[in-house]
Design a protein around this motif. Structure first.
Motif, mmCIF file in Angstrom:
data_model
loop_
_atom_site.group_PDB
_atom_site.id
_atom_site.type_symbol
_atom_site.label_atom_id
_atom_site.label_comp_id
_atom_site.label_asym_id
_atom_site.label_seq_id
_atom_site.Cartn_x
_atom_site.Cartn_y
_atom_site.Cartn_z
ATOM 1 N N THR A 87 0.824 -1.201 0.000
ATOM 2 C CA THR A 87 0.000 0.000 0.000
ATOM 3 C C THR A 87 0.862 1.256 0.000
ATOM 4 N N ALA A 88 1.989 1.183 0.712
ATOM 5 C CA ALA A 88 2.835 2.352 0.901
ATOM 6 C C ALA A 88 4.286 1.929 0.975
ATOM 7 N N ALA A 89 5.178 2.905 0.773
ATOM 8 C CA ALA A 89 6.608 2.632 0.846
ATOM 9 C C ALA A 89 7.329 3.851 1.394
ATOM 10 N N PHE A 90 8.467 3.603 1.988
ATOM 11 C CA PHE A 90 9.403 4.658 2.347
ATOM 12 C C PHE A 90 10.563 4.511 1.377
ATOM 13 N N GLY A 91 10.591 5.380 0.363
ATOM 14 C CA GLY A 91 11.568 5.196 -0.703
ATOM 15 C C GLY A 91 11.929 6.489 -1.397
ATOM 16 N N ASP A 92 12.708 6.358 -2.450
ATOM 17 C CA ASP A 92 13.355 7.492 -3.099
ATOM 18 C C ASP A 92 12.415 8.273 -4.018
ATOM 19 N N MET A 93 12.348 9.563 -3.800
ATOM 20 C CA MET A 93 11.528 10.455 -4.621
ATOM 21 C C MET A 93 11.963 10.451 -6.087
ATOM 22 N N ASN A 94 13.250 10.355 -6.333
ATOM 23 C CA ASN A 94 13.746 10.424 -7.710
ATOM 24 C C ASN A 94 13.384 9.180 -8.508
ATOM 25 N N ALA A 95 13.364 8.029 -7.836
ATOM 26 C CA ALA A 95 12.868 6.814 -8.480
ATOM 27 C C ALA A 95 11.378 6.947 -8.780
ATOM 28 N N LEU A 96 10.658 7.625 -7.903
ATOM 29 C CA LEU A 96 9.235 7.882 -8.126
ATOM 30 C C LEU A 96 9.032 8.808 -9.323
ATOM 31 N N ILE A 97 9.858 9.849 -9.433
ATOM 32 C CA ILE A 97 9.779 10.769 -10.574
ATOM 33 C C ILE A 97 9.993 10.005 -11.880
ATOM 34 N N ASP A 98 11.025 9.167 -11.903
ATOM 35 C CA ASP A 98 11.336 8.373 -13.092
ATOM 36 C C ASP A 98 10.156 7.485 -13.465
ATOM 37 N N PHE A 99 9.558 6.832 -12.477
ATOM 38 C CA PHE A 99 8.429 5.937 -12.726
ATOM 39 C C PHE A 99 7.221 6.723 -13.222
ATOM 40 N N ALA A 100 6.977 7.885 -12.608
ATOM 41 C CA ALA A 100 5.823 8.703 -12.991
ATOM 42 C C ALA A 100 5.942 9.229 -14.412
ATOM 43 N N ALA A 101 7.175 9.474 -14.863
ATOM 44 C CA ALA A 101 7.379 9.935 -16.237
ATOM 45 C C ALA A 101 7.068 8.833 -17.244
ATOM 46 N N ARG A 102 7.272 7.595 -16.835
ATOM 47 C CA ARG A 102 7.056 6.462 -17.738
ATOM 48 C C ARG A 102 5.631 5.899 -17.628
ATOM 49 N N ARG A 103 5.109 5.835 -16.405
ATOM 50 C CA ARG A 103 3.795 5.221 -16.176
ATOM 51 C C ARG A 103 3.004 6.074 -15.185
ATOM 52 N N PRO A 104 2.555 7.233 -15.603
ATOM 53 C CA PRO A 104 1.910 8.173 -14.678
ATOM 54 C C PRO A 104 0.668 7.633 -13.990
ATOM 55 N N ASP A 105 -0.107 6.799 -14.664
ATOM 56 C CA ASP A 105 -1.348 6.303 -14.073
ATOM 57 C C ASP A 105 -1.088 5.298 -12.948
ATOM 58 N N ASP A 106 0.059 4.621 -12.997
ATOM 59 C CA ASP A 106 0.355 3.585 -12.011
ATOM 60 C C ASP A 106 1.266 4.079 -10.889
ATOM 61 N N ALA A 107 1.880 5.233 -11.070
ATOM 62 C CA ALA A 107 2.892 5.702 -10.123
ATOM 63 C C ALA A 107 2.284 6.022 -8.763
#
Length: 347
Positions: A87-107
């Protein structure tokens, strides 16, 4: 006859009351919203607030049933939340940015920024000829595939002016990182400053004398790092649960700041084999090095500066040649935060 009727009436009333109690049980169980959280790394002192919030019942008081699992690297939680494993994670914002750029609906969406100072580094031995990022060319660097510093290596190359294609990357298990560096099996290793520093100390090295830290922040990468992120779908459907989680965590965080020993005691209940003195030192170093950006005096811990985050998004997108640029509001939503007056403004 009258007595019999009275007995029947009492029995009926008791049955009705029992029925109401039974009907209430599913509702009571439903009141505890389940949240599965994956951390950034193995259990350690720098995660004390998560365990204190759980031990003191703060999550439960918010109607939450929170499961806390150890992680496999600061970038590993992003796809796990996107896939619905957590449900949730404590993780890197920059990895999240990268993921959101590729798959915004799933990020996932970040909701509380904890590490507001970039901790990313490449660590070399003190006698290494590597003095700056440009010296990485022709060398072999290693780290876990899910390490945040390794994921950001192309971004460092972009700003520091070297060719990442000329650097050999050796993926390794996290527990081998410091030993492989010590044995000269690699020329440098990726990691977070505190993670490598304390792992090296625990393995018998003197980090201050034996190692040098080439920090990304020294070369213009003013990035955010580890944040609390939630499934976008869960946050939309359960906004009060997300708010309750952050209230509980924020309360525990302030208590750990006031009494670090209580936080470490909560960690040791989860992982008794840890050394209390070392974990406390790691906790205090994390608060000082990774969570004390000057901006928190203005906006409070947990929030971000939109202009700074926008610069970080642009840098990650450009360096990784991503096809789209996520908006600040896509990767971070401050609408779940406790009030600024409730959040720490200094350490």
């Amino acid at each position: 006859m009258i007595d019999r009727l009275k007995r029947l009436a009492r029995a009926a009333a008791g049955a009705a009351a029992l029925g109401l109690c039974l009907l209430a049980l599913p509702a009571a169980a439903h009141a505890q919203t389940r949240i599965k959280l994956t951390l950034n790394w193995k259990y350690e002192g720098a995660q004390a607030w998560f365990f204190l919030a759980q031990e003191r019942g703060y999550f439960k008081a918010e109607g939450l049933d929170v499961q806390i699992d150890q992680g496999e690297g600061s970038a590993a939680g992003v796809p796990k939340v996107a896939a619905g494993t957590y449900t949730a994670a404590f993780g890197d914002m920059n990895a999240l940015i990268d993921f959101a750029a590729r798959r915004p609906d799933d990020a996932p969406v970040a909701v509380y920024m904890l590490y507001n100072v970039a901790p990313f580094t490449v660590v070399v031995k003190q006698d290494s000829p590597i003095r700056s990022p440009r010296d990485f060319e022709g060398r072999t660097l290693g780290g876990p595939a899910t390490d945040g510093a390794l994921k950001l290596f192309p971004t460092l190359a972009k700003v520091a002016g070297f060719d990442p294609a000329k650097v050999r990357i050796n993926n390794m298990a996290p527990n081998l990182r410091e030993q492989m560096l010590l044995r000269d099996q690699v020329d440098g290793v990726f990691g977070y400053v505190n993670t490598v520093w304390f792992a090296a100390k625990l393995s018998g090295m003197d980090p201050d004398k034996d190692l040098r830290f080439i920090k990304y922040a020294d070369y213009g990468l003013d990035l955010y790092s580890n944040t609390i992120m939630f499934s976008r779908k869960f946050a939309k459907e359960n906004p009060e649960a997300v708010k309750g989680f952050l209230r509980a965590l924020n309360k525990a965080l302030k208590e750990v700041v006031a009494d670090p020993d209580a936080g470490i005691a909560a960690v040791l209940k989860r992982e008794p084999l840890l050394r209390a003195d070392l974990e406390k030192e790691k906790l205090l170093a994390t608060m000082k090095r990774d969570m004390s950006h000057p901006e928190i005096a203005r906006i409070g811990l947990g929030d971000v500066d939109d202009a700074r985050l926008k610069r970080a998004i642009d840098l990650v997108v450009q360096a990784n040649q991503l096809g789209s640029t996520p908006a600040v509001s896509t990767v971070f939503d401050r609408g779940f935060l406790p009030a600024r007056a409730e959040r720490p403004t200094h350490f």
